[in-house]
Enzyme design. Structure first.
Site, mmCIF file in Angstrom:
data_model
loop_
_atom_site.group_PDB
_atom_site.id
_atom_site.type_symbol
_atom_site.label_atom_id
_atom_site.label_comp_id
_atom_site.label_asym_id
_atom_site.label_seq_id
_atom_site.Cartn_x
_atom_site.Cartn_y
_atom_site.Cartn_z
ATOM 1 N N TRP A 37 0.824 -1.293 -0.042
ATOM 2 C CA TRP A 37 0.043 0.017 0.023
ATOM 3 C C TRP A 37 1.004 1.240 -0.030
ATOM 4 C CZ3 TRP A 37 2.167 2.174 4.139
ATOM 5 C CH2 TRP A 37 2.618 1.356 5.283
ATOM 6 N N LYS B 118 -3.245 -8.080 -7.540
ATOM 7 C CA LYS B 118 -3.989 -8.192 -6.266
ATOM 8 C C LYS B 118 -3.352 -6.938 -5.371
ATOM 9 C CE LYS B 118 -4.112 -9.237 -2.263
ATOM 10 N NZ LYS B 118 -4.358 -8.070 -1.069
ATOM 11 N N SER C 214 6.149 -7.318 2.693
ATOM 12 C CA SER C 214 7.210 -7.525 3.906
ATOM 13 C C SER C 214 7.681 -9.032 3.728
ATOM 14 C CB SER C 214 6.080 -7.625 4.946
ATOM 15 O OG SER C 214 5.251 -8.586 4.971
ATOM 16 N N TYR D 280 4.098 -21.316 -0.978
ATOM 17 C CA TYR D 280 2.982 -21.310 -1.866
ATOM 18 C C TYR D 280 3.484 -21.802 -3.470
ATOM 19 C CZ TYR D 280 0.528 -18.218 1.454
ATOM 20 O OH TYR D 280 -0.212 -17.679 2.221
ATOM 21 N N CYS E 18 10.019 1.390 1.066
ATOM 22 C CA CYS E 18 10.935 0.320 1.652
ATOM 23 C C CYS E 18 12.474 0.697 1.749
ATOM 24 C CB CYS E 18 10.660 -0.779 0.516
ATOM 25 S SG CYS E 18 10.772 -0.020 -1.251
HETATM 26 P P1 NAD Z 1 2.350 -7.183 3.280
HETATM 27 O O1 NAD Z 1 3.647 -7.924 3.103
HETATM 28 O O2 NAD Z 1 1.727 -7.230 4.614
HETATM 29 O O3 NAD Z 1 1.436 -7.280 2.020
HETATM 30 C C1 NAD Z 1 1.969 -7.039 0.726
HETATM 31 C C2 NAD Z 1 0.792 -7.680 -0.153
HETATM 32 O O4 NAD Z 1 0.779 -9.016 0.255
HETATM 33 C C3 NAD Z 1 -0.648 -7.302 0.016
HETATM 34 O O5 NAD Z 1 -1.352 -7.053 -1.187
HETATM 35 C C4 NAD Z 1 -1.365 -8.015 1.083
HETATM 36 O O6 NAD Z 1 -2.751 -8.272 0.852
HETATM 37 C C5 NAD Z 1 -0.636 -9.451 0.568
HETATM 38 N N1 NAD Z 1 -0.647 -10.636 1.564
HETATM 39 C C6 NAD Z 1 -0.609 -10.274 2.648
HETATM 40 N N2 NAD Z 1 -0.741 -11.688 3.205
HETATM 41 C C7 NAD Z 1 -0.737 -12.467 2.193
HETATM 42 C C8 NAD Z 1 -0.836 -14.071 2.055
HETATM 43 N N3 NAD Z 1 -0.682 -14.808 3.431
HETATM 44 N N4 NAD Z 1 -0.869 -14.462 1.129
HETATM 45 C C9 NAD Z 1 -0.648 -13.544 -0.009
HETATM 46 N N5 NAD Z 1 -0.629 -12.269 0.013
HETATM 47 C C10 NAD Z 1 -0.548 -11.711 1.038
HETATM 48 O O7 NAD Z 1 3.108 -5.555 3.296
HETATM 49 P P2 NAD Z 1 2.486 -4.106 3.361
HETATM 50 O O8 NAD Z 1 2.146 -4.007 4.906
HETATM 51 O O9 NAD Z 1 1.661 -4.147 2.211
HETATM 52 O O10 NAD Z 1 3.728 -3.209 2.927
HETATM 53 C C11 NAD Z 1 4.791 -3.014 3.748
HETATM 54 C C12 NAD Z 1 6.167 -3.884 3.574
HETATM 55 O O11 NAD Z 1 6.204 -3.754 1.966
HETATM 56 C C13 NAD Z 1 7.397 -3.319 4.056
HETATM 57 O O12 NAD Z 1 8.106 -4.143 4.430
HETATM 58 C C14 NAD Z 1 8.030 -2.443 2.971
HETATM 59 O O13 NAD Z 1 9.435 -2.454 3.167
HETATM 60 C C15 NAD Z 1 7.599 -3.547 1.800
HETATM 61 N N6 NAD Z 1 8.003 -2.868 0.621
HETATM 62 C C16 NAD Z 1 9.085 -3.394 -0.179
HETATM 63 C C17 NAD Z 1 9.311 -2.588 -1.416
HETATM 64 C C18 NAD Z 1 10.540 -2.822 -2.356
HETATM 65 O O14 NAD Z 1 10.681 -2.672 -3.457
HETATM 66 N N7 NAD Z 1 11.572 -3.676 -1.740
HETATM 67 C C19 NAD Z 1 8.453 -1.666 -1.932
HETATM 68 C C20 NAD Z 1 7.201 -0.997 -1.089
HETATM 69 C C21 NAD Z 1 7.232 -1.916 0.006
#
Ligand code: NAD
Length: 494
Positions: A165, A189, A243, A253, A300
């Site tokens: 997000w 998604k 994350s 998966y 990030c």
């Molecule tokens: P998150 O991992 O909670 O969610 C990311 C996505 O994964 C969302 O769409 C979420 O719905 C989905 N998701 C969550 N649980 C899941 C599951 N069990 N199975 C499949 N999909 C699932 O991360 P967030 O809170 O949305 O974003 C913040 C994180 O993203 C931080 O750790 C940040 O550093 C990282 N991030 C990394 C980059 C990069 O390019 N390296 C860029 C932006 C954000």
């Protein structure tokens, strides 16, 4: 110029798309379920968004697979494919204010940033990759004269993209651009915190002429829609940004389904290293502040650690503190606001838990540290000094407007601190000596290293991490490799 009053009145009238986008059309969840899209500005329910799950993911993947197998997109004349991508970019530009407003309302990012950067950056990325379509060539290998050995890039098939997000549409565009440019079809998604702007962008894709089924959006919860997509046997690759813990699930998966390819862009704890011969300490201070406080630290590659030579620590802190005093923190619908609220109460509480650690082992606030109450998601810019290198504060991704300082006496010590976390997404080094800075930069284990600057980037350079920050690379021509497979065709000419 659009004023705060204008944005407020537009937000009262905006009608967000709240259904999934499957096979060229909007569709509700087969279960009829929805979830609330809540604004962190005032906790208002912006929309009741379709909560997709396995049957919806099946429908979207089926549409994407049909479009792929029909060749509706992948076999289109490259010139025509490019024209559609460019038209899509133009439509995003024409509608950028609406897209920006949807993003600001849903994630709380200042309207100056979403309208001045995010929405336009998406158009640029889609245009840039559209431009590559009729400019990338395949190869002929130096085979014996009696043979013709061709190396061609083939699209993978259906790409599943799962995005977070914090830059919901920009990160989506980093996947959409190269995936579609290579001729794949896609199911995306979005995070449940940020569904609205990407749905509008999907709609504009059809208006631009994208064949139905080529680009689909399934909104929904991670554990439901996200998991169903990552486990789907007809998905050839999952391009994930988010994350670390969820990144690990992606690999699980994939292993438990069809061994699909997985590209991971994960978190960071990026150091901003200031050596004692930094020339322009004022510039370093303001850049360091921007490097963490932009997007309220929810980036990030945010420069969430300042690693500073002990001789100049006080001077640097003084300047960062002075710079932050003028920082305009508040209503994201005010075009003058530089930092808005965090994305949600959940994220706010997570950051507050880290603030609670300050003082337990000798840490102290240089500025900030106040904890919001009630429904307020605003956290003031915060600088913490005195955290031990092994502590949670210095090691874990806080993902808020919080910078943790560490000090050193020698370059070796600075390097050990800078490289001393599980992450390796980005880093910066500040020095007036080119050789010293360059030697230092070479030894930093990070996907991006900035010298005497921070966060400069464009679609032209790759972005991704070392170590636990991930495995894939978004952006640049290199990203095309991630959405294609090399195929050898050996022709006997005798
Ligand atoms: P998150 O991992 O909670 O969610 C990311 C996505 O994964 C969302 O769409 C979420 O719905 C989905 N998701 C969550 N649980 C899941 C599951 N069990 N199975 C499949 N999909 C699932 O991360 P967030 O809170 O949305 O974003 C913040 C994180 O993203 C931080 O750790 C940040 O550093 C990282 N991030 C990394 C980059 C990069 O390019 N390296 C860029 C932006 C954000």
């Amino acid at each position: 110029m659009v004023t705060r009053t204008d944005w407020i009145s537009r937000s009262a009238n905006i009608k967000p798309r709240d259904l999934m986008f499957i096979d060229g059309d909007f569709a509700g969840a087969k279960s009829g379920k929805t979830f609330d899209a809540i604004s962190p500005i005032d906790q208002r329910v912006l929309a009741k968004v379709a909560a997709g799950d396995t049957p919806d993911v099946d429908a979207a993947v089926k549409a994407a697979k049909r479009a792929f197998e029909n060749g509706d997109w992948r076999n289109l004349n490259p010139r025509d494919k490019k024209a559609i991508m460019l038209k899509w970019a133009d439509l995003i530009r024409e509608n950028y204010e609406e897209i920006a407003l949807l993003e600001t309302l849903e994630v709380g990012k200042p309207i100056g940033d979403t309208s001045g950067y995010d929405a336009l950056a998406v158009a640029r990325v889609i245009q840039w990759y559209g431009e590559t379509i009729d400019k990338t060539y395949d190869e002929i290998a130096p085979a014996p004269k009696s043979a013709l050995a061709m190396i061609t890039r083939e699209p993978l098939g259906v790409i599943g993209a799962i995005v977070p997000w914090n830059y919901p549409i920009v990160i989506a565009s980093w996947k959409i651009g190269p995936a579609l440019a290579m001729g794949n079809s896609m199911v995306l998604k979005p995070s449940e915190e940020s569904s609205l702007a990407i749905l509008r962008i999907a709609e504009l894709g059809i208006e631009a002429g994208l064949p139905k089924g080529v680009f689909n959006v399934v909104t929904g919860l991670g554990a439901e829609a996200g998991q169903a997509l990552a486990r789907h046997k007809d998905v050839a690759k999952i391009a994930f940004t988010g994350s670390g813990p969820v990144g690990k699930l992606m690999m699980q998966y994939a292993a438990e389904s069809n061994m699909k390819q997985v590209a991971l862009e994960l978190g960071g704890k990026s150091p901003q290293v200031v050596l004692d011969d930094v020339v322009d300490i004022d510039k370093a201070a303001s850049t360091i502040a921007w490097g963490i406080f932009y997007n309220a630290g929810q980036t990030c590659n945010a420069g969430s650690r300042v690693v500073v030579h002990e001789k100049i620590k006080d001077a640097l802190f003084e300047r960062i503190s002075a710079f932050v005093k003028d920082f305009r923190v508040g209503d994201p619908l005010d075009p003058n606001t530089q930092m808005g609220p965090l994305v949600s109460l959940k994220q706010r509480n997570r950051v507050c838990n880290y603030l609670d650690l300050v003082g337990q082992q000798g840490e102290r606030f240089i500025f900030g540290g106040q904890k919001p109450t009630g429904n307020d998601c605003l956290i003031q810019p915060t600088l913490i000094d005195g955290a031990k290198h092994e502590s949670k504060l210095a090691q874990e991704e806080i993902f808020g407007p919080v910078i943790v300082a560490e000090t050193f006496k020698s370059d070796e010590e600075a390097l050990a601190l800078a490289n001393g976390t599980e992450y390796g997404l980005a880093a910066s080094v500040w020095s007036g000596n080119v050789s010293r800075a360059h030697n230092f930069a070479r030894q930093l284990r990070a996907g991006t290293v900035w010298v005497n600057t921070f966060d400069m980037s464009d679609v032209i350079t790759p972005f991704g991490g070392f170590k636990s920050s991930g495995s894939g690379r978004d952006k640049s021509l290199h990203a095309l490799d991630g959405y294609s497979a090399l195929k050898t065709t050996w022709v006997d000419l005798n």
